[in-house]
Each structure stands twice: as structure tokens, then as C-alpha cells.
Design a protein around this motif. Structure first.
Motif, PDB file in Angstrom:
ATOM      1  N   GLN A  89       0.848  -1.189   0.000  1.00  0.00           N
ATOM      2  CA  GLN A  89       0.000   0.000   0.000  1.00  0.00           C
ATOM      3  C   GLN A  89       0.887   1.245   0.000  1.00  0.00           C
ATOM      4  OE1 GLN A  89      -0.351  -2.162   2.998  1.00  0.00           O
ATOM      5  NE2 GLN A  89      -1.385  -3.526   1.567  1.00  0.00           N
ATOM      6  N   ASP A  90       0.431   2.252  -0.708  1.00  0.00           N
ATOM      7  CA  ASP A  90       1.058   3.572  -0.688  1.00  0.00           C
ATOM      8  C   ASP A  90       0.031   4.516  -0.074  1.00  0.00           C
ATOM      9  OD1 ASP A  90       2.059   6.112  -1.153  1.00  0.00           O
ATOM     10  OD2 ASP A  90       2.845   5.632  -3.138  1.00  0.00           O
ATOM     11  N   PRO A  91       0.311   5.086   1.097  1.00  0.00           N
ATOM     12  CA  PRO A  91      -0.674   5.952   1.756  1.00  0.00           C
ATOM     13  C   PRO A  91      -1.126   7.123   0.909  1.00  0.00           C
ATOM     14  CG  PRO A  91       1.120   5.390   3.256  1.00  0.00           C
ATOM     15  CD  PRO A  91       1.536   4.917   1.900  1.00  0.00           C
ATOM     16  N   ALA A  92      -0.336   7.463  -0.097  1.00  0.00           N
ATOM     17  CA  ALA A  92      -0.697   8.593  -0.950  1.00  0.00           C
ATOM     18  C   ALA A  92      -1.713   8.213  -2.029  1.00  0.00           C
ATOM     19  CB  ALA A  92       0.544   9.178  -1.614  1.00  0.00           C
ATOM     20  N   ILE A  93      -1.912   6.921  -2.268  1.00  0.00           N
ATOM     21  CA  ILE A  93      -2.836   6.463  -3.311  1.00  0.00           C
ATOM     22  C   ILE A  93      -4.140   6.042  -2.637  1.00  0.00           C
ATOM     23  CG2 ILE A  93      -3.208   4.909  -5.248  1.00  0.00           C
ATOM     24  CD1 ILE A  93      -0.205   4.571  -5.465  1.00  0.00           C
ATOM     25  N   LYS A  94      -5.131   6.895  -2.763  1.00  0.00           N
ATOM     26  CA  LYS A  94      -6.402   6.667  -2.084  1.00  0.00           C
ATOM     27  C   LYS A  94      -7.565   6.789  -3.059  1.00  0.00           C
ATOM     28  CE  LYS A  94      -4.700   8.713   2.248  1.00  0.00           C
ATOM     29  NZ  LYS A  94      -4.948   9.751   3.280  1.00  0.00           N
ATOM     30  N   THR A  95      -8.718   6.292  -2.636  1.00  0.00           N
ATOM     31  CA  THR A  95      -9.940   6.434  -3.417  1.00  0.00           C
ATOM     32  C   THR A  95     -10.547   7.811  -3.182  1.00  0.00           C
ATOM     33  OG1 THR A  95     -11.396   5.645  -1.656  1.00  0.00           O
ATOM     34  CG2 THR A  95     -10.387   3.976  -3.073  1.00  0.00           C
ATOM     35  N   GLU A  96     -11.644   8.086  -3.872  1.00  0.00           N
ATOM     36  CA  GLU A  96     -12.363   9.342  -3.671  1.00  0.00           C
ATOM     37  C   GLU A  96     -12.830   9.500  -2.235  1.00  0.00           C
ATOM     38  OE1 GLU A  96     -13.222  11.937  -5.796  1.00  0.00           O
ATOM     39  OE2 GLU A  96     -11.847  11.106  -7.287  1.00  0.00           O
ATOM     40  N   HIS A  97     -13.023   8.362  -1.536  1.00  0.00           N
ATOM     41  CA  HIS A  97     -13.487   8.396  -0.149  1.00  0.00           C
ATOM     42  C   HIS A  97     -12.337   8.431   0.853  1.00  0.00           C
ATOM     43  CE1 HIS A  97     -17.576   7.810  -1.433  1.00  0.00           C
ATOM     44  NE2 HIS A  97     -17.303   6.657  -2.001  1.00  0.00           N
ATOM     45  N   GLY A  98     -11.095   8.433   0.358  1.00  0.00           N
ATOM     46  CA  GLY A  98      -9.954   8.504   1.253  1.00  0.00           C
ATOM     47  C   GLY A  98      -9.453   7.168   1.754  1.00  0.00           C
ATOM     48  N   GLU A  99      -9.930   6.053   1.204  1.00  0.00           N
ATOM     49  CA  GLU A  99      -9.443   4.737   1.603  1.00  0.00           C
ATOM     50  C   GLU A  99      -8.136   4.417   0.881  1.00  0.00           C
ATOM     51  OE1 GLU A  99     -12.707   1.587   2.544  1.00  0.00           O
ATOM     52  OE2 GLU A  99     -13.337   2.639   0.735  1.00  0.00           O
ATOM     53  N   VAL A 100      -7.174   3.869   1.603  1.00  0.00           N
ATOM     54  CA  VAL A 100      -5.912   3.450   0.999  1.00  0.00           C
ATOM     55  C   VAL A 100      -6.136   2.147   0.232  1.00  0.00           C
ATOM     56  CG1 VAL A 100      -3.538   2.745   1.436  1.00  0.00           C
ATOM     57  CG2 VAL A 100      -4.572   4.577   2.794  1.00  0.00           C
ATOM     58  N   ILE A 101      -5.575   2.049  -0.959  1.00  0.00           N
ATOM     59  CA  ILE A 101      -5.789   0.905  -1.849  1.00  0.00           C
ATOM     60  C   ILE A 101      -4.664  -0.112  -1.679  1.00  0.00           C
ATOM     61  CG2 ILE A 101      -6.037   0.195  -4.260  1.00  0.00           C
ATOM     62  CD1 ILE A 101      -6.907   3.160  -4.796  1.00  0.00           C
ATOM     63  N   THR A 102      -5.021  -1.384  -1.676  1.00  0.00           N
ATOM     64  CA  THR A 102      -4.040  -2.470  -1.639  1.00  0.00           C
ATOM     65  C   THR A 102      -3.776  -2.940  -3.071  1.00  0.00           C
ATOM     66  OG1 THR A 102      -4.765  -3.193   0.551  1.00  0.00           O
ATOM     67  CG2 THR A 102      -3.551  -4.780  -0.777  1.00  0.00           C
ATOM     68  N   HIS A 103      -2.496  -2.894  -3.483  1.00  0.00           N
ATOM     69  CA  HIS A 103      -2.100  -3.249  -4.851  1.00  0.00           C
ATOM     70  C   HIS A 103      -1.344  -4.579  -4.820  1.00  0.00           C
ATOM     71  CE1 HIS A 103      -2.938   0.958  -6.122  1.00  0.00           C
ATOM     72  NE2 HIS A 103      -2.504   1.235  -4.908  1.00  0.00           N
ATOM     73  N   CYS A 104      -1.749  -5.537  -5.661  1.00  0.00           N
ATOM     74  CA  CYS A 104      -1.158  -6.872  -5.672  1.00  0.00           C
ATOM     75  C   CYS A 104      -0.653  -7.217  -7.069  1.00  0.00           C
ATOM     76  CB  CYS A 104      -2.181  -7.919  -5.219  1.00  0.00           C
ATOM     77  SG  CYS A 104      -2.943  -7.543  -3.617  1.00  0.00           S
ATOM     78  N   LYS A 105       0.567  -7.732  -7.144  1.00  0.00           N
ATOM     79  CA  LYS A 105       1.219  -8.007  -8.424  1.00  0.00           C
ATOM     80  C   LYS A 105       1.202  -9.512  -8.694  1.00  0.00           C
ATOM     81  CE  LYS A 105       5.512  -6.753  -8.627  1.00  0.00           C
ATOM     82  NZ  LYS A 105       6.721  -5.899  -8.715  1.00  0.00           N
ATOM     83  N   ILE A 106       0.487  -9.942  -9.737  1.00  0.00           N
ATOM     84  CA  ILE A 106       0.219 -11.366  -9.969  1.00  0.00           C
ATOM     85  C   ILE A 106       0.670 -11.776 -11.370  1.00  0.00           C
ATOM     86  CG2 ILE A 106      -1.619 -13.092 -10.165  1.00  0.00           C
ATOM     87  CD1 ILE A 106      -3.168 -11.476  -8.072  1.00  0.00           C
TER      88      ILE A 106
END
Length: 306
Positions: A116-133
Motif C-alpha cells: 500500500q502507498d498511503p498517498a494512493i487513495k480512493t475518492e473516499h480517502g481509503e488506501v488501496i491495496t495493490h497486488c502483483k500477480i
């Protein structure tokens, strides 16, 4: 010279400006080429099908066994690029294959698969979890479970997705019976200039446990996508023609949609799916087919020119 000005505003194609829409114009199923086979795309408001390169509306929806809950459209639309894995997280993750049952939990590194990068958030301010597959290949009753309770999850996949038999994806969100589909996204490779599809993606819900339908947004602009139909559950629709259940609940965008793999598979598109993508993926992804109307004159001016 008399000058006048008026407003030009968007409206839904099938309704009068200012009146409730019968269709959102959002493409729940989008493809540059589409073969529906016997698949259904359900949902009165957003269960719309858009074929970008089709020349005939009946070319992709004339199978008598297919049901389209919304409208059929064809022609170009401003499709945003598929999101790419954040460069800021490359060093924290290792691309992995999913060949055995596995659980991915938002807010967790999941064994180095996600970050997670705390700077990458949704419109609602939730931090997004990014997974590399690398790829997802499950058979039998193999289950990929994704828990988005702590925030949206994005799976960046550069290989194939093969869910055979009763294998499938189960999306859960804090015990919600039908999780928000926009909270789980599957992204493929960027679209290139070649007509060849570089990814093959076969999606599926699960036969059990609940929820059976896989709630997700799949975006594979360089791939061929279809549904295996593993959920084995018929969608149920109410008097407004909005539905629950089915195999996949959400939206699917692909270079090619191939519905020949399952004649009874169902994609159920929530009426607010465009809003979900706006909120959880980005404003550019809440696209839709619109008409424009000129409203009455709002000013007049008499201008004198020498």
C-alpha cells in the motif's frame, strides 16, 4: 447583430432532460469485439453492452438465448487506459502466481504479493491495496478469496486467468451479502496496436459458500474474456428489472468478449456500477453513452458593430 446564449447539457439517451433515467448509459460489458454466445447481461439501468468495433447492433446480440437487461450500443467511446502497478511499490512486492487456494486481505502484504502507498487513495480517502500477480490458475474447487473490508484491492495480472470446474473468486466485505464490485479490480496488460489478444481470462463465481457471484471489475483491454459459469446460480430480478445472484456481479471490459464457453453464464451489473468505478477506481472510469440537448435561450443582447 442580436446575440443569444443557451446551455447544452448531457442527458440519458432514452429519457427527457431532467426526468428519471431508464438507462445509465454505463457499459457493464464493453469490448472491441463481442460474441455473447448464450450469456446474459442483466440489470435495467447499467446492464448495457457496448461493442466499439461492431458495425451492426445485431452482430453481437442476436442470439435468442441471450438476455440484455439494458441497451445495446456500438461505436467509439473514450475508454481510459488500464491502471498500471504503482512504481512506488515495485521494490516492496514480488510478482507471484496463484495456483492454489489463497486469501488476499486488504491492508496486508499477503506474503510480499501486495503493498500500500498511503498517498494512493480512493475518492473516499481509503488506501488501496495493490497486488502483483503473474497468473491465476485454479481447478476443482480451488478458491481465491479477496477481503476488501479494510480497503479496495487491485490485482495487476500480466498472464492468463483460468478458473475451471467449480474454482472461482469470492469477494467478501465485512459480512456484506453483496460486496461493492468496484472494491475489487482485476487489471490486465495495456492495449497494443496488434489485433492479437495476449491474455486469456476465464472468470467464475463459486458454487459455495455465499456470496456465490464474484463481485468485481475486470479490465483486460488486450485479452479475451469469458465466464466459466461455476457459480451455478440463476440470477433473480425484481419488478424494476434489477438483479442479484448470477456468476459475476460487476462490470467487464475486454478487447474480446467470448461467451461461447458457457451458454448460461450471467453477468449482473449493479445500477450504480458507474458510480462505483468513479469512487473506487477513478473519475475517468465512470464512463457512459450520453446524448446532448440544447436548452432554451437564457439571454439576448443587441450588439452594434461598425
Amino acid at each position: 447583430t442580436i446575440e443569444t446564449s443557451f446551455d447544452i447539457k448531457p442527458k440519458n439517451c432514452d429519457s427527457v432532460f431532467g426526468q428519471p433515467a431508464k438507462s445509465s448509459g454505463f457499459p457493464g460489458l464493453l469490448g472491441w469485439s463481442i460474441n455473447l454466445g448464450g450469456n446474459d447481461v442483466l440489470g435495467r439501468i447499467s446492464g448495457n453492452v457496448l461493442c466499439i468495433d461492431c458495425q451492426d447492433l445485431n452482430a453481437f446480440g442476436d442470439n435468442k438465448n441471450s438476455i440484455i437487461g439494458g441497451e445495446k450500443f456500438m461505436g467509439p467511446i473514450n475508454v481510459p487506459p488500464v491502471p498500471s502497478f504503482p512504481a512506488s511499490l515495485e521494490a516492496e512486492t514480488t510478482r507471484q502466481s496463484i495456483n492454489n487456494p489463497r486469501t488476499i486481505t486488504a491492508g496486508n502484504s499477503n506474503g510480499g504479493l501486495c503493498a500500500q502507498d498511503p498517498a494512493i487513495k480512493t475518492e473516499h480517502g481509503e488506501v488501496i491495496t495493490h497486488c502483483k500477480i503473474s497468473d491465476i490458475k485454479l481447478s476443482g474447487k480451488g478458491l481465491l478469496e479477496v477481503d476488501s473490508t479494510a480497503g479496495p484491492v487491485r490485482l495487476y495480472i500480466n498472464g492468463d486467468v483460468a478458473l475451471g470446474g467449480q474454482a472461482g473468486i469470492r469477494h467478501i466485505q465485512n459480512g456484506v451479502s453483496e460486496p461493492k464490485a468496484g472494491r475489487l479490480s482485476l487489471y490486465g496488460n495495456p492495449r497494443d496496436d496488434s489485433s492479437t489478444n495476449n491474455q486469456t481470462v476465464m472468470l467464475s463465481g463459486v458454487s459455495k459458500p455465499e456470496p456465490k457471484a464474484a463481485s468485481l471489475f475486470a479490465f483486460f483491454p488486450d485479452g479475451t474474456v469469458g465466464i466459466n459459469g461455476g457459480a451455478q446460480e440463476t440470477a433473480e430480478c425484481d419488478e424494476t428489472e434489477e438483479c442479484g445472484g448470477g456468476d459475476i456481479r460487476g462490470a467487464i471490459w475486454a478487447q474480446t468478449w467470448d461467451g461461447s464457453n458457457s451458454n448460461n453464464a450471467q453477468l449482473v451489473v449493479p445500477p450504480d456500477m458507474g458510480d462505483q468505478l468513479w469512487n473506487y477506481v477513478g473519475r475517468d472510469y465512470g464512463i457512459g453513452v450520453r446524448d446532448y440537448v440544447a436548452l432554451g435561450n437564457n439571454s439576448w443582447a443587441n450588439s452594434k458593430h461598425n
